[in-house]
Write a protein that holds these residues in place. Structure first.
Motif, PDB file in Angstrom:
ATOM      1  N   ARG A 177       0.803  -1.228  -0.041  1.00  0.00           N
ATOM      2  CA  ARG A 177      -0.071  -0.044  -0.006  1.00  0.00           C
ATOM      3  C   ARG A 177       0.742   1.405   0.021  1.00  0.00           C
ATOM      4  O   ARG A 177       0.395   2.250  -0.755  1.00  0.00           O
ATOM      5  CB  ARG A 177      -0.897  -0.067   1.228  1.00  0.00           C
TER       6      ARG A 177
ATOM      7  N   LYS B 159       1.215  -9.972  -2.570  1.00  0.00           N
ATOM      8  CA  LYS B 159      -0.283 -10.183  -2.905  1.00  0.00           C
ATOM      9  C   LYS B 159      -1.225  -9.726  -2.107  1.00  0.00           C
ATOM     10  O   LYS B 159      -1.073 -10.048  -0.904  1.00  0.00           O
ATOM     11  CB  LYS B 159      -0.565 -11.555  -3.349  1.00  0.00           C
TER      12      LYS B 159
ATOM     13  N   LYS C 132       2.193   0.146 -13.215  1.00  0.00           N
ATOM     14  CA  LYS C 132       1.258  -0.778 -13.038  1.00  0.00           C
ATOM     15  C   LYS C 132       0.859  -1.145 -14.545  1.00  0.00           C
ATOM     16  O   LYS C 132       0.668  -0.497 -15.236  1.00  0.00           O
ATOM     17  CB  LYS C 132       0.109  -0.507 -12.042  1.00  0.00           C
TER      18      LYS C 132
ATOM     19  N   GLY D  16       3.667  -2.917 -10.190  1.00  0.00           N
ATOM     20  CA  GLY D  16       2.316  -3.416  -9.784  1.00  0.00           C
ATOM     21  C   GLY D  16       1.797  -4.164 -10.725  1.00  0.00           C
ATOM     22  O   GLY D  16       1.538  -3.683 -12.016  1.00  0.00           O
TER      23      GLY D  16
ATOM     24  N   VAL E  39      -2.258  -5.668 -11.603  1.00  0.00           N
ATOM     25  CA  VAL E  39      -3.832  -5.740 -11.115  1.00  0.00           C
ATOM     26  C   VAL E  39      -4.347  -6.897 -11.874  1.00  0.00           C
ATOM     27  O   VAL E  39      -4.241  -6.800 -13.278  1.00  0.00           O
ATOM     28  CB  VAL E  39      -4.570  -4.451 -11.288  1.00  0.00           C
TER      29      VAL E  39
ATOM     30  N   ASN F 222     -10.643  -9.158  -7.082  1.00  0.00           N
ATOM     31  CA  ASN F 222      -9.321  -8.873  -8.003  1.00  0.00           C
ATOM     32  C   ASN F 222      -8.147  -9.118  -7.057  1.00  0.00           C
ATOM     33  O   ASN F 222      -8.301  -9.105  -5.585  1.00  0.00           O
ATOM     34  CB  ASN F 222      -9.304  -7.633  -8.577  1.00  0.00           C
ATOM     35  N   TYR F 223      -6.937  -8.800  -7.437  1.00  0.00           N
ATOM     36  CA  TYR F 223      -5.529  -9.069  -6.746  1.00  0.00           C
ATOM     37  C   TYR F 223      -4.701  -8.017  -7.063  1.00  0.00           C
ATOM     38  O   TYR F 223      -4.677  -7.461  -8.241  1.00  0.00           O
ATOM     39  CB  TYR F 223      -5.058 -10.289  -7.066  1.00  0.00           C
ATOM     40  N   ASN F 224      -4.029  -7.239  -5.957  1.00  0.00           N
ATOM     41  CA  ASN F 224      -3.163  -6.212  -6.228  1.00  0.00           C
ATOM     42  C   ASN F 224      -1.726  -7.086  -6.105  1.00  0.00           C
ATOM     43  O   ASN F 224      -1.758  -7.679  -4.842  1.00  0.00           O
ATOM     44  CB  ASN F 224      -3.127  -5.023  -5.705  1.00  0.00           C
TER      45      ASN F 224
ATOM     46  N   TRP G  56       2.239   1.562  -3.513  1.00  0.00           N
ATOM     47  CA  TRP G  56       1.393   1.303  -4.847  1.00  0.00           C
ATOM     48  C   TRP G  56       1.067   2.567  -5.800  1.00  0.00           C
ATOM     49  O   TRP G  56       1.365   2.495  -7.045  1.00  0.00           O
ATOM     50  CB  TRP G  56       0.144   0.978  -4.204  1.00  0.00           C
TER      51      TRP G  56
END
Length: 113
Positions: A14, A59, A22, A90, A92, A66-68, A17
């Motif tokens: 976080r 992860k 990304k 990053g 997504v 969804n996943y970051n 990010w």
């Protein structure tokens, strides 16, 4: 008490990010999206030249399914991501493949050897 990057993996994700490049994928593939990132010759050289630097993937399962994911080089001694603009990315993803799910298991972070 020593800083434990495993316990703080989501906080690391976080915190960086918004500072990293990304990209979006429908299905996160472990070999294509995680392993290949760390096989970059410049990253491999940095990992080999400094024992304090580790290859990490973090992860986060999002509430919407969804996943970051963040792939980055992390310096254990300095407690920071190494060269964030060059060595962190990053992802997504709408879903993850079976190998990614198995490799992470119930952990938020893995260290690639």
């Amino acid at each position: 008490m020593a800083y434990n990057i495993f316990d703080n993996a989501i906080a690391i994700l976080r915190n960086i990010w918004n500072s990293i490049k990304k990209f979006f994928v429908k299905l996160l593939n472990f070999a294509r999206n995680i392993v290949s990132f760390f096989k970059n010759p410049n990253r491999m050289a940095k990992l080999k030249s400094d024992r304090n630097v580790i290859a990490t993937s973090i992860k986060e399962n999002l509430g919407n399914g969804n996943y970051n994911v963040v792939n980055c080089l992390f310096d254990k001694e300095k407690n920071e991501v190494v060269d964030i603009q060059e060595n962190a990315v990053g992802i997504v993803a709408e879903d993850i493949d079976a190998q990614t799910e198995q490799t992470f298991g119930d952990k938020a972070m893995i260290v690639l050897q």
